[in-house]
Scaffold this motif. Sequence first.
Motif, PDB file in Angstrom:
ATOM      1  N   GLU A  73       0.707  -1.656  -0.212  1.00  0.00           N
ATOM      2  CA  GLU A  73      -0.232  -0.475   0.211  1.00  0.00           C
ATOM      3  C   GLU A  73       0.437   1.207   0.337  1.00  0.00           C
ATOM      4  O   GLU A  73       0.276   1.942  -0.474  1.00  0.00           O
ATOM      5  CB  GLU A  73      -0.966   0.057   1.269  1.00  0.00           C
ATOM      6  N   TYR A  74       2.004   1.784   0.915  1.00  0.00           N
ATOM      7  CA  TYR A  74       2.710   1.919   0.621  1.00  0.00           C
ATOM      8  C   TYR A  74       3.564   2.149  -0.214  1.00  0.00           C
ATOM      9  O   TYR A  74       3.980   3.572  -0.868  1.00  0.00           O
ATOM     10  CB  TYR A  74       3.598   2.586   1.784  1.00  0.00           C
ATOM     11  N   SER A  75       4.030   1.663  -0.942  1.00  0.00           N
ATOM     12  CA  SER A  75       4.396   1.277  -2.450  1.00  0.00           C
ATOM     13  C   SER A  75       3.704   1.909  -3.309  1.00  0.00           C
ATOM     14  O   SER A  75       4.362   2.953  -3.961  1.00  0.00           O
ATOM     15  CB  SER A  75       5.028   0.261  -3.025  1.00  0.00           C
ATOM     16  N   ALA A  76       2.463   2.125  -3.033  1.00  0.00           N
ATOM     17  CA  ALA A  76       1.820   2.977  -4.602  1.00  0.00           C
ATOM     18  C   ALA A  76       1.310   4.181  -4.024  1.00  0.00           C
ATOM     19  O   ALA A  76       0.062   4.424  -4.772  1.00  0.00           O
ATOM     20  CB  ALA A  76       0.237   1.597  -4.711  1.00  0.00           C
ATOM     21  N   SER A  77       1.820   4.577  -2.710  1.00  0.00           N
ATOM     22  CA  SER A  77       1.454   5.340  -3.187  1.00  0.00           C
ATOM     23  C   SER A  77       1.465   6.425  -3.081  1.00  0.00           C
ATOM     24  O   SER A  77       2.911   6.593  -4.336  1.00  0.00           O
ATOM     25  CB  SER A  77       0.800   5.527  -1.082  1.00  0.00           C
TER      26      SER A  77
END
Length: 290
Positions: A54-58
Amino acid sequence: MVKLKQEVERRRRLGPESAARKALIASSYRPARPEVYNLLQEAALAPEFLAAAEYSASSGADLKGLLQRLETVSEEKRIYRLPVFTAPFCQALLEELEHFEQSDMPKGRPNTMNNYGVLLHELGLDEPLVTPLRERFLQPLMALLYPDCGGGWLDSHRAFVVKYAPGQDRELGCHYDNAELTLNVSLGKAFTGGALYFGDLFQVPSTLAKPLEVEHVVGQGLLHRGGQLHGARPLGTGERWNLVVWLRASAVRNRLCPMCCRKPDLVDDEGFGDGFTREEPATVDVCALT
């Protein structure tokens, strides 16, 4: 020359033979744990893995922030680890794999080095499990960790489970993968020994006199570059099952085959084949050798 022709012919038969096995399995095999064939749900994934993806896609995500959300096994070799699946999902998947192993269904070898295991696309687990794992979760992670290795351009994979047990495969010699990037997840069961060891990239002359050894942690996955030399120490006791996903980026391999470091001469194949495409490759920096 004779051996070369025989190997070319063997490889040409792989696709049709695999497709025939997959069709027979689809029509005749009865799963023990049918729920593992459902579309991958977040409940099957470890909270740490979900948070990292989720962080990587934010918006605004960067490498520094991602590295705070996973374990750096080796900064020099760019090897990382984080939990991937929950314990209940690992158990369910293992039960299904053992059920299939004990069935009379035909089974293809995972690769040229492992004799025991399962090709996940033949079992019908590519579409519901591995493809969404790659597209939804691994892609954003790998784009930040390995932008120079096609991490942001992953468009195919080869996924298989390998089994190590007494009287079967017990260790694995030093090799590198037919992949730009690799995910290796320990599924279980109870075992001793079998640690992975890592050297340098295969393109770089080096010695494995003092390789980096990494113990397995059930449910956790190691991320590394496909060209990283590695192997597995002998199993001590018990059984060890690992899910291995070779992640491929045609934007990289269309220009340079990862196995021979030459421009590939392509032949048509079924499915993902070896991850090459006839499309014009996107612009991506070639994976660094350091």
